[in-house]
Design an enzyme around this catalytic site. Structure first.
Site, PDB file in Angstrom:
ATOM      1  N   SER A 135     -31.237 -42.446  32.141  1.00 28.43           N
ATOM      2  CA  SER A 135     -29.896 -42.553  31.563  1.00 28.43           C
ATOM      3  C   SER A 135     -28.682 -41.477  31.759  1.00 28.43           C
ATOM      4  O   SER A 135     -29.237 -40.706  31.648  1.00 28.43           O
ATOM      5  CB  SER A 135     -29.560 -43.120  30.545  1.00 28.43           C
ATOM      6  OG  SER A 135     -28.095 -43.641  30.271  1.00 28.43           O
ATOM      7  N   TYR A 148     -30.654 -42.042  20.917  1.00 30.68           N
ATOM      8  CA  TYR A 148     -30.662 -42.538  22.308  1.00 30.68           C
ATOM      9  C   TYR A 148     -30.546 -41.695  23.503  1.00 30.68           C
ATOM     10  O   TYR A 148     -31.861 -41.124  24.548  1.00 30.68           O
ATOM     11  CB  TYR A 148     -29.462 -43.408  22.756  1.00 30.68           C
ATOM     12  CG  TYR A 148     -30.759 -43.962  24.230  1.00 30.68           C
ATOM     13  CD1 TYR A 148     -30.994 -44.935  24.194  1.00 30.68           C
ATOM     14  CD2 TYR A 148     -29.326 -43.867  24.593  1.00 30.68           C
ATOM     15  CE1 TYR A 148     -31.073 -46.221  25.230  1.00 30.68           C
ATOM     16  CE2 TYR A 148     -29.528 -44.714  26.547  1.00 30.68           C
ATOM     17  CZ  TYR A 148     -30.197 -45.093  26.548  1.00 30.68           C
ATOM     18  OH  TYR A 148     -29.992 -46.018  27.947  1.00 30.68           O
TER      19      TYR A 148
HETATM   20  N1  LIG Z   1     -27.962 -51.135  30.445  1.00 30.73           N
HETATM   21  C1  LIG Z   1     -27.726 -50.109  30.715  1.00 30.73           C
HETATM   22  O1  LIG Z   1     -26.392 -49.838  30.529  1.00 30.73           O
HETATM   23  C2  LIG Z   1     -28.224 -48.774  30.666  1.00 30.73           C
HETATM   24  C3  LIG Z   1     -27.738 -47.886  31.191  1.00 30.73           C
HETATM   25  C4  LIG Z   1     -28.586 -46.706  31.863  1.00 30.73           C
HETATM   26  C5  LIG Z   1     -30.409 -46.644  31.406  1.00 30.73           C
HETATM   27  N2  LIG Z   1     -30.237 -48.252  31.261  1.00 30.73           N
HETATM   28  C6  LIG Z   1     -32.496 -47.795  30.646  1.00 30.73           C
HETATM   29  O2  LIG Z   1     -32.390 -49.242  31.968  1.00 30.73           O
HETATM   30  C7  LIG Z   1     -34.082 -49.618  30.702  1.00 30.73           C
HETATM   31  C8  LIG Z   1     -33.420 -50.774  30.360  1.00 30.73           C
HETATM   32  O3  LIG Z   1     -32.148 -51.201  29.971  1.00 30.73           O
HETATM   33  P1  LIG Z   1     -31.843 -52.551  29.564  1.00 30.73           P
HETATM   34  O4  LIG Z   1     -30.040 -52.690  29.501  1.00 30.73           O
HETATM   35  O5  LIG Z   1     -32.057 -53.535  31.379  1.00 30.73           O
HETATM   36  O6  LIG Z   1     -32.291 -53.341  28.622  1.00 30.73           O
HETATM   37  P2  LIG Z   1     -32.489 -54.755  28.185  1.00 30.73           P
HETATM   38  O7  LIG Z   1     -32.130 -55.843  28.826  1.00 30.73           O
HETATM   39  O8  LIG Z   1     -32.908 -54.352  26.655  1.00 30.73           O
HETATM   40  O9  LIG Z   1     -33.941 -54.638  28.344  1.00 30.73           O
HETATM   41  C9  LIG Z   1     -35.032 -53.722  27.554  1.00 30.73           C
HETATM   42  C10 LIG Z   1     -36.394 -54.625  28.123  1.00 30.73           C
HETATM   43  O10 LIG Z   1     -37.280 -53.599  27.569  1.00 30.73           O
HETATM   44  C11 LIG Z   1     -37.865 -54.601  26.811  1.00 30.73           C
HETATM   45  N3  LIG Z   1     -38.605 -53.921  25.595  1.00 30.73           N
HETATM   46  C12 LIG Z   1     -37.823 -52.539  24.507  1.00 30.73           C
HETATM   47  N4  LIG Z   1     -38.409 -52.831  23.520  1.00 30.73           N
HETATM   48  C13 LIG Z   1     -40.020 -52.812  24.234  1.00 30.73           C
HETATM   49  C14 LIG Z   1     -41.801 -52.970  23.740  1.00 30.73           C
HETATM   50  N5  LIG Z   1     -41.671 -52.108  22.416  1.00 30.73           N
HETATM   51  N6  LIG Z   1     -42.946 -52.819  24.074  1.00 30.73           N
HETATM   52  C15 LIG Z   1     -42.859 -54.129  25.092  1.00 30.73           C
HETATM   53  N7  LIG Z   1     -41.661 -53.940  26.054  1.00 30.73           N
HETATM   54  C16 LIG Z   1     -40.368 -53.844  25.025  1.00 30.73           C
HETATM   55  C17 LIG Z   1     -37.989 -55.535  26.803  1.00 30.73           C
HETATM   56  O11 LIG Z   1     -38.423 -56.490  26.494  1.00 30.73           O
HETATM   57  P3  LIG Z   1     -38.854 -57.159  25.219  1.00 30.73           P
HETATM   58  O12 LIG Z   1     -37.507 -57.894  23.898  1.00 30.73           O
HETATM   59  O13 LIG Z   1     -39.406 -58.436  25.572  1.00 30.73           O
HETATM   60  O14 LIG Z   1     -39.474 -56.350  24.080  1.00 30.73           O
HETATM   61  C18 LIG Z   1     -36.270 -55.635  27.412  1.00 30.73           C
HETATM   62  O15 LIG Z   1     -37.536 -56.139  28.327  1.00 30.73           O
HETATM   63  C19 LIG Z   1     -34.072 -48.568  28.885  1.00 30.73           C
HETATM   64  O16 LIG Z   1     -35.080 -47.249  29.881  1.00 30.73           O
HETATM   65  C20 LIG Z   1     -32.231 -48.001  28.738  1.00 30.73           C
HETATM   66  O17 LIG Z   1     -32.254 -46.792  28.156  1.00 30.73           O
HETATM   67  C21 LIG Z   1     -30.014 -49.092  30.771  1.00 30.73           C
END
Ligand SMILES: NC(=O)c1ccc[n+]([C@@H]2O[C@H](COP(=O)([O-])OP(=O)(O)OC[C@H]3O[C@@H](n4cnc5c(N)ncnc54)[C@H](OP(=O)(O)O)[C@@H]3O)[C@@H](O)[C@H]2O)c1
Length: 165
Positions: A135, A148
């Site tokens: 991130s 985080y």
């Molecule tokens: N969104 C942003 O702006 C952003 C920016 C930079 C980086 N990121 C990074 O990108 C990645 C994805 O983020 P996102 O925004 O797409 O998040 P999201 O929509 O909340 O998706 C997160 C995914 O991870 C899974 N997950 C979370 N905890 C888990 C666990 N204990 N075991 C198995 N699966 C798990 C969730 O599935 P379940 O809930 O079904 O477990 C969900 O499918 C993350 O690493 C985040 O830090 C996001």
């Protein structure tokens, strides 16, 4: 990496950024395996993209990570790409009563899980690519999500070191 004809595991591939990767890799004729905790969300993706392979697991739990690896090595031993995408972000303050427990869960999910999966999946002879999702908050501190930011800084640094291993 070549972008077609891979066997890819995308952690957290059923929603958000992971779902975007799932859709795109399917369009490019890859086999995509996704995992997450919520069966209903995994099933929704399976309904939309029948070729997707789903596996329920909680990556914050060591035994689930080992179970996922064992299941893939038995059923998809030709897997060649691991995408460590799953992550959580907790808004919290050091004075919160549950600060320590939230921290433990966030470190388990964002740091220990991808490191453990990396060590496990390196045992697959076919593995040739690891993609880690970190991130911008690895570089900029946001006080509402202090742990985080630290987990992403850790994971970014670890990823850079991995390139030279
Ligand atoms: N969104 C942003 O702006 C952003 C920016 C930079 C980086 N990121 C990074 O990108 C990645 C994805 O983020 P996102 O925004 O797409 O998040 P999201 O929509 O909340 O998706 C997160 C995914 O991870 C899974 N997950 C979370 N905890 C888990 C666990 N204990 N075991 C198995 N699966 C798990 C969730 O599935 P379940 O809930 O079904 O477990 C969900 O499918 C993350 O690493 C985040 O830090 C996001």
């Amino acid at each position: 990496m070549k972008i077609t004809n891979n066997i890819i595991l995308i952690t957290g591939g059923a929603s958000g950024i992971g779902l975007g990767l799932t859709e795109r890799f399917i369009q490019e004729n890859n086999t995509v395996i996704i995992c997450g905790r919520q069966v209903a969300t995994l099933n929704e993706v399976k309904d939309k993209f029948p070729s997707v392979v789903t596996k329920v697991c909680d990556l914050s739990m060591e035994e689930d990570r080992i179970g996922l690896y064992n299941w893939i090595s038995e059923n998809h031993s030709d897997l060649n790409v691991l995408v460590n995408n799953a992550g959580i972000q907790n808004w919290m303050n050091i004075s919160d009563i549950d600060f320590y427990h939230k921290t433990e869960n966030e470190i388990n999910t964002n740091v220990l899980a991808p490191i453990h999966l990396t060590t496990l999946f390196l045992n697959l002879k076919s593995l040739d690519t690891i993609i880690n999702v970190t991130s911008g908050l690895a570089f900029v501190q946001l006080s509402k999500v202090p742990v985080y930011c630290a987990t992403k800084a850790f994971f970014h640094s670890f990823t850079l070191s991995l390139r030279y291993c």
